[in-house]
Motif scaffolding. Structure first.
Motif, short mmCIF file in Angstrom:
data_model
loop_
_atom_site.label_atom_id
_atom_site.label_comp_id
_atom_site.label_asym_id
_atom_site.label_seq_id
_atom_site.Cartn_x
_atom_site.Cartn_y
_atom_site.Cartn_z
N ARG A 33 0.50 3.36 7.34
CA ARG A 33 1.44 2.56 8.37
C ARG A 33 0.69 2.22 9.67
NH1 ARG A 33 5.54 6.43 6.61
NH2 ARG A 33 6.92 5.48 5.27
N THR A 34 -0.30 2.62 9.99
CA THR A 34 -1.21 2.39 11.12
C THR A 34 -2.16 1.53 10.92
OG1 THR A 34 -2.54 4.45 11.11
CG2 THR A 34 -0.53 4.60 12.41
N TYR A 35 -2.44 1.06 9.73
CA TYR A 35 -3.40 0.17 9.33
C TYR A 35 -3.73 -1.03 10.26
CZ TYR A 35 -6.46 -3.02 6.57
OH TYR A 35 -7.33 -3.97 6.14
N CYS A 86 0.97 -1.28 -0.08
CA CYS A 86 -0.05 -0.04 0.06
C CYS A 86 0.81 1.32 0.05
CB CYS A 86 -0.88 0.23 1.14
SG CYS A 86 -2.41 -1.04 0.84
N ILE A 87 1.92 1.17 0.81
CA ILE A 87 2.87 2.51 0.73
C ILE A 87 3.42 2.52 -0.68
CG2 ILE A 87 5.11 3.19 1.76
CD1 ILE A 87 4.20 2.07 4.43
N ALA A 88 3.81 1.40 -1.19
CA ALA A 88 4.67 1.68 -2.51
C ALA A 88 3.60 2.12 -3.58
CB ALA A 88 4.78 0.41 -3.12
N HIS A 89 2.15 1.74 -3.53
CA HIS A 89 1.14 2.15 -4.34
C HIS A 89 1.12 3.86 -3.89
CE1 HIS A 89 -1.00 -1.60 -5.13
NE2 HIS A 89 0.37 -1.53 -5.83
N CYS A 90 0.85 4.32 -2.85
CA CYS A 90 0.66 5.82 -2.51
C CYS A 90 1.75 6.44 -3.13
CB CYS A 90 0.80 5.82 -1.03
SG CYS A 90 -0.74 5.14 -0.03
N ARG A 91 3.14 6.01 -3.07
CA ARG A 91 4.29 6.71 -3.61
C ARG A 91 4.23 6.71 -5.04
NH1 ARG A 91 7.92 7.97 0.39
NH2 ARG A 91 8.20 6.62 2.34
N LYS A 124 -1.04 18.44 -8.76
CA LYS A 124 -0.17 17.44 -8.25
C LYS A 124 0.59 17.83 -7.05
CE LYS A 124 2.12 13.51 -8.91
NZ LYS A 124 2.41 12.79 -7.80
N GLN A 125 1.05 19.08 -6.89
CA GLN A 125 1.87 19.40 -5.65
C GLN A 125 0.98 19.31 -4.28
OE1 GLN A 125 5.11 20.32 -5.71
NE2 GLN A 125 4.63 20.20 -3.42
N GLU A 126 -0.27 19.72 -4.38
CA GLU A 126 -1.11 19.61 -3.40
C GLU A 126 -1.26 18.13 -2.88
OE1 GLU A 126 -5.58 20.41 -1.74
OE2 GLU A 126 -5.11 20.68 -3.91
N GLN A 127 -1.30 17.19 -3.83
CA GLN A 127 -1.38 15.74 -3.53
C GLN A 127 -0.03 15.40 -3.12
OE1 GLN A 127 -3.23 13.12 -6.38
NE2 GLN A 127 -1.41 11.73 -6.28
N ASP A 128 1.18 15.77 -3.62
CA ASP A 128 2.27 15.40 -2.95
C ASP A 128 2.55 15.94 -1.41
OD1 ASP A 128 2.78 14.00 -5.42
OD2 ASP A 128 4.09 15.71 -6.28
N ASP A 129 1.84 17.08 -1.41
CA ASP A 129 2.18 17.82 -0.06
C ASP A 129 1.36 17.03 1.06
OD1 ASP A 129 3.61 19.83 -1.12
OD2 ASP A 129 1.96 21.18 -1.03
N TYR A 130 0.24 16.31 0.48
CA TYR A 130 -0.47 15.40 1.45
C TYR A 130 0.24 13.79 1.55
CZ TYR A 130 -4.44 12.88 3.59
OH TYR A 130 -5.19 12.32 4.54
N LEU A 131 1.27 13.67 0.85
CA LEU A 131 1.73 12.29 0.96
C LEU A 131 2.15 11.84 2.13
CD1 LEU A 131 2.28 9.47 -0.60
CD2 LEU A 131 4.51 10.59 -1.40
N ALA A 132 2.92 12.79 3.01
CA ALA A 132 3.42 12.40 4.23
C ALA A 132 2.48 11.88 5.32
CB ALA A 132 4.39 13.37 4.85
N ASN A 133 1.33 12.67 5.40
CA ASN A 133 0.11 12.32 6.44
C ASN A 133 -0.47 11.09 5.86
OD1 ASN A 133 0.25 14.61 7.90
ND2 ASN A 133 -0.79 15.61 6.40
N LEU A 134 -0.58 10.71 4.36
CA LEU A 134 -1.10 9.54 3.90
C LEU A 134 -0.23 8.23 4.42
CD1 LEU A 134 -3.34 7.96 2.24
CD2 LEU A 134 -1.93 8.55 0.34
#
Length: 139
Positions: free
Chosen positions: A102-104, A70-75, A87-97
């Protein structure tokens, strides 16, 4: 035969903004979708919504590839213009995602493995758990 109608639970779980809609409003919208379509596919990680419609399901498919996949798919996901203005807004959200993903396995809320597993185990109809992306083409 027409293809199955598709619904992402993200589309019914939120209005504009980060706060979830009232649960019953989301459930009502999903039930309308089901009533309006002869065949359908609903996807999403909202155990509280899925629980309310399990009786309407002919088959339940649990996509459970593991956190690392899942993490690889998110990246590697492309820009989702229906969710982010750039795309920048989406990339800015990536760390939170990534923190969220990771807590799934440890979360006890409607987004966590514990609730998804409980729903899957409680379903008496036809069901499949797919643990590797190569199996997804069989869906």
């Amino acid at each position: 035969m027409e293809p199955a109608a598709r619904l992402s639970l993200d589309d019914v779980a939120f209005d504009a903004g980060p706060e979830r809609r009232q649960l019953q409003d989301s459930i009502n919208q999903v039930k309308r979708f089901i009533a309006d379509n002869d065949s359908w596919i609903i996807e999403g990680c909202y155990a509280d919504i899925i629980e309310a419609i399990l009786a309407d399901c002919d088959e339940l498919i649990f996509l459970n590839p593991g956190v690392d996949v899942c993490i690889a798919h998110c990246r590697s996901r492309p820009w989702e213009p229906d969710k982010f203005s750039s795309k920048q807004e989406q990339d800015d959200y990536l760390a939170n995602l990534l923190v969220w993903v990771r807590t799934y396995e440890t979360r006890a809320d409607e987004y966590g493995l514990h609730q998804h597993r409980a729903l899957y185990e409680s379903f008496d109809g036809k069901k499949r758990e797919l643990n590797h992306p190569s199996e997804y083409s069989m869906v």
